[in-house]
Design an enzyme around this catalytic site. Structure first.
Site, PDB file in Angstrom:
ATOM      1  N   LYS A  54      -6.692   0.686   3.016  1.00 35.02           N
ATOM      2  CA  LYS A  54      -6.566  -0.376   2.000  1.00 35.02           C
ATOM      3  C   LYS A  54      -7.104  -1.704   2.543  1.00 35.02           C
ATOM      4  CE  LYS A  54      -2.868   2.319   0.023  1.00 35.02           C
ATOM      5  NZ  LYS A  54      -1.457   2.706   0.020  1.00 35.02           N
ATOM      6  N   GLN A  98       4.049  -0.180   1.963  1.00 37.13           N
ATOM      7  CA  GLN A  98       3.648   1.223   2.098  1.00 37.13           C
ATOM      8  C   GLN A  98       4.870   2.140   2.021  1.00 37.13           C
ATOM      9  OE1 GLN A  98       0.447   2.440   2.174  1.00 37.13           O
ATOM     10  NE2 GLN A  98       1.341   4.484   2.116  1.00 37.13           N
ATOM     11  N   ASP A 121       0.642  -2.934  -6.696  1.00 36.81           N
ATOM     12  CA  ASP A 121       0.753  -1.482  -6.502  1.00 36.81           C
ATOM     13  C   ASP A 121       1.619  -0.850  -7.601  1.00 36.81           C
ATOM     14  OD1 ASP A 121      -0.001   0.753  -4.991  1.00 36.81           O
ATOM     15  OD2 ASP A 121       1.827   0.707  -3.773  1.00 36.81           O
TER      16      ASP A 121
END
Ligand code: NAP
Length: 289
Positions: A54, A98, A121
């Site tokens: 990313k 994450q 996200d």
């Protein structure tokens, strides 16, 4: 029949070129460089690789990134404090935590602490709710990337029966909501579902998101279906067994090179969009003040 390959790698690459130009334009017009903050808790090698991918994608399109690595012993309160700092950091326009975090951490509380406007996200409860209601919000990155891929290849969804295998908050549930919003008829399967094979056999569109190598068998899938596989496991296999499928389904995502690149692409697209919106709202503030 030879299946159309839903080439996420190629699509992500061409979208990155467009994003690169859009980031440059944004900055040429006075915007600050969009910055994605990535938080990795612990030292799981796969998670570290995903975060690095990313960060690399941000660099390729000219966006900045801020990598925050926290020890595996981090508490919920410590992580919440870090998220709060990033929420209040004007340079940061997107926050990625994450998944998964170490088990002592309340992951849901930490996801939900991310400011909605920086939830690129698509992991917050509020963002999920807005997306499910068809209101503006960044959808969860993996299903959002899958929707972009399906749209790019003109895959018909309206009125089709989509069977989503998996109901996780970051993948199965938002995937089902997005397909429903696109007027598909959606069945969601999970570990307690009975007659999995019979349900999959009805699917015009199958989305595999169970996290187990080749749990979904090729023989369950009907001829002419569209096959989307979110899984990626050792040996290059996904959650769906592919034996013989290419010759008899309408379309399928390769593993790797299908869903994975589109997830990252959705994330960085959302980050630019967030920068554009935040810039807009700070410009609105300065007009009002
Ligand atoms: P997860 O949180 O582990 O969820 C797995 C889901 O599969 C759960 O809902 C579970 O049901 C269901 N399931 C497990 N065993 C099953 C069975 N035997 N029959 C039917 N359903 C079953 O996984 P996730 O995070 O959603 O990820 C799913 C897959 O997508 C994984 O392969 C992961 O690596 C992949 N993934 C890929 C990307 C990408 O960017 N490419 C991103 C995220 C995830 P219960 O709810 O009943 O437990």
């Amino acid at each position: 029949m030879s299946a159309l390959i839903l080439d996420g790698k190629a699509l992500a690459k061409s979208r990155e070129q467009q994003l690169h130009a859009a980031v440059k334009k944004f900055q040429d017009e006075g915007g600050l460089q969009p910055v994605l903050a990535t938080i990795l808790v612990g030292d799981d090698p796969s998670s570290a690789t995903y975060v690095q991918m990313k960060v690399n994608a941000c660099a390729r399109v000219g966006m900045g990134s801020r990598f925050i690595s926290l020890p595996a012993s981090t508490t919920t309160d410590e992580l919440l404090e870090k998220i709060d700092q990033l929420n209040n950091d004007a340079e940061v326009c997107g926050i990625l935590l994450q998944h998964p975090v170490p088990e002592q951490i309340d992951e849901r509380a930490c996801f939900d602490a991310i400011a909605i406007e920086k939830d690129v996200d698509g992991v917050t409860t509020q963002g999920f709710g807005l997306m499910a209601m068809g209101e503006p919000a960044f959808g969860s990155a993996t299903p959002a990337g899958i929707m972009t891929l399906l749209k790019h290849y003109d895959i018909a969804l309206s009125g089709k029966h989509a069977v989503v295998l998996g109901r996780s908050p970051i993948l199965g549930k938002p995937m089902a909501a997005m397909l429903l919003n696109a007027n598909a008829t959606v069945t969601i399967c999970h570990s307690r579902t009975e007659n999995l094979a019979a349900l999959v056999a009805q699917a015009d569109i199958v989305v595999g998101a169970v996290g187990q190598p080749e749990l979904i068998k090729a023989e369950w899938i009907k001829d002419g279906a569209v096959v989307v596989d979110a899984g990626y496991h050792a040996g290059g296999v996904g959650d769906i067994e592919k034996t013989g499928l290419q010759a008899r389904v309408a379309a399928l995502t390769p593993v790797p090179g299908g869903v994975g690149p589109m997830t990252i692409n959705a994330l960085i697209s959302h980050t630019l969009e967030s920068a554009q919106r935040l810039e807009l709202s700070s410009a609105q503030h300065s007009v009002i003040e």
